[in-house]
Design an enzyme around this catalytic site. Structure first.
Site, short mmCIF file in Angstrom:
data_model
loop_
_atom_site.label_atom_id
_atom_site.label_comp_id
_atom_site.label_asym_id
_atom_site.label_seq_id
_atom_site.Cartn_x
_atom_site.Cartn_y
_atom_site.Cartn_z
CG ASP A 43 66.35 108.93 97.93
OD1 ASP A 43 66.65 107.75 98.15
OD2 ASP A 43 65.43 109.53 98.53
CG ASP A 45 61.56 104.83 99.46
OD1 ASP A 45 60.61 104.55 98.71
OD2 ASP A 45 62.24 103.96 100.05
#
Length: 275
Positions: A43, A45
């Site tokens: 991922d 953020d």
């Protein structure tokens, strides 16, 4: 973060606007993708970077804040549409591409992530590295290029975004799906499942292990399809970790909570060096 739902040998066609692929940009330096033993998903953020890039970009707005009427337009599950309005407002206020780029480049990496990237650089023969994010392509590529890490990622799946001739950052949804857990513009489980199926067909064999490194509720959904030989690296005490703990008895993959990328390195090193 508002974007997190509560649960929520053949020719390949050109990737969609929200995808970018790198295939052996440095001949001789990397093993062919079919030779990699491991597949690792990241991922972006609050996993690679220690903040939400959509929140940080507001620092480029007048007064470093958004007007209340704009913030009030957010509706759960429709974060991508909300960010389209935010970026349109910023363009109307005269915020330039360079101003946006500057604030994104300054986002700090999450603890130990650059150490993890350095480790992966030493094991390019073993790892196929893919990024799956509900941020957007402009933010991600801006940050990765500044950090000197863009080359690590074979593929990026995210919402398409680019500046037009009028200086406005145009953002779109990644895809449509039917998953009830995820925001309407992206289900990471669909992305991960389809990518795995395609790559296993191309390789003619599965990976020894699949890893997923994330933090949010939308990282919980793809982790549900990991198998007993795979590992979910869930950022400790973040939504992904908490949701996995709620279904722990039925969760198939090994769960490794992380507070630093060095925790991930320690586990990967043991697996990679197993005889």
């Amino acid at each position: 973060i508002m974007r997190d739902s509560v649960f929520n040998c053949c020719f390949l066609p050109p990737p969609p606007p929200g995808e970018v692929e790198i295939l052996n940009r440095r001949p001789g330096k990397m093993a062919a993708p079919a030779d990699k033993r491991f597949l690792i998903f990241f991922d972006f953020d609050e996993t690679i970077v220690d903040e939400c890039s959509d929140d940080v970009v507001v620092q480029a707005a007048p007064g470093q804040r958004l007007p209340g009427w704009l913030k009030d337009t957010y509706q759960p599950g429709h974060y991508n549409e909300y960010m389209q309005r935010v970026l349109a407002y910023m363009a109307e206020q005269g915020v330039t591409e360079q101003a946006v780029r500057s604030v994104i480049e300054k986002i700090p990496a999450s603890p130990g992530i650059l150490t993890l990237f350095q480790y992966l650089r030493t094991r390019t023969q073993d790892f196929e590295i893919v990024l799956v994010s509900d941020a957007n392509m402009f933010f991600i590529e801006t940050w990765l290029c500044r950090a000197g890490a863009r080359q690590l990622f074979l593929k990026i799946f995210t919402n398409p975004a680019s500046f037009n001739e009028d200086g406005r950052l145009l953002l779109g949804p990644y895809h449509a799906h039917n998953c009830p857990r995820c925001p309407e513009n992206m289900c990471k489980q669909v992305v991960v499942r389809d990518y795995l199926a395609r790559r296993i067909r191309e390789r003619g064999r599965p990976y020894q292990h699949v890893f997923y490194v994330g933090d949010g509720a939308n990282d919980f959904c793809p982790s549900l399809i990991l198998g007993p030989r795979d590992t979910a690296f869930a950022r400790r005490d973040y939504p992904m970790h908490k949701l996995i703990m709620e279904v722990q008895a039925d969760f198939k993959a090994t769960v490794v909570p992380w507070a630093s990328g060095e925790d991930v390195v320690a586990r990967l090193r043991r697996l990679v060096e197993e005889k």
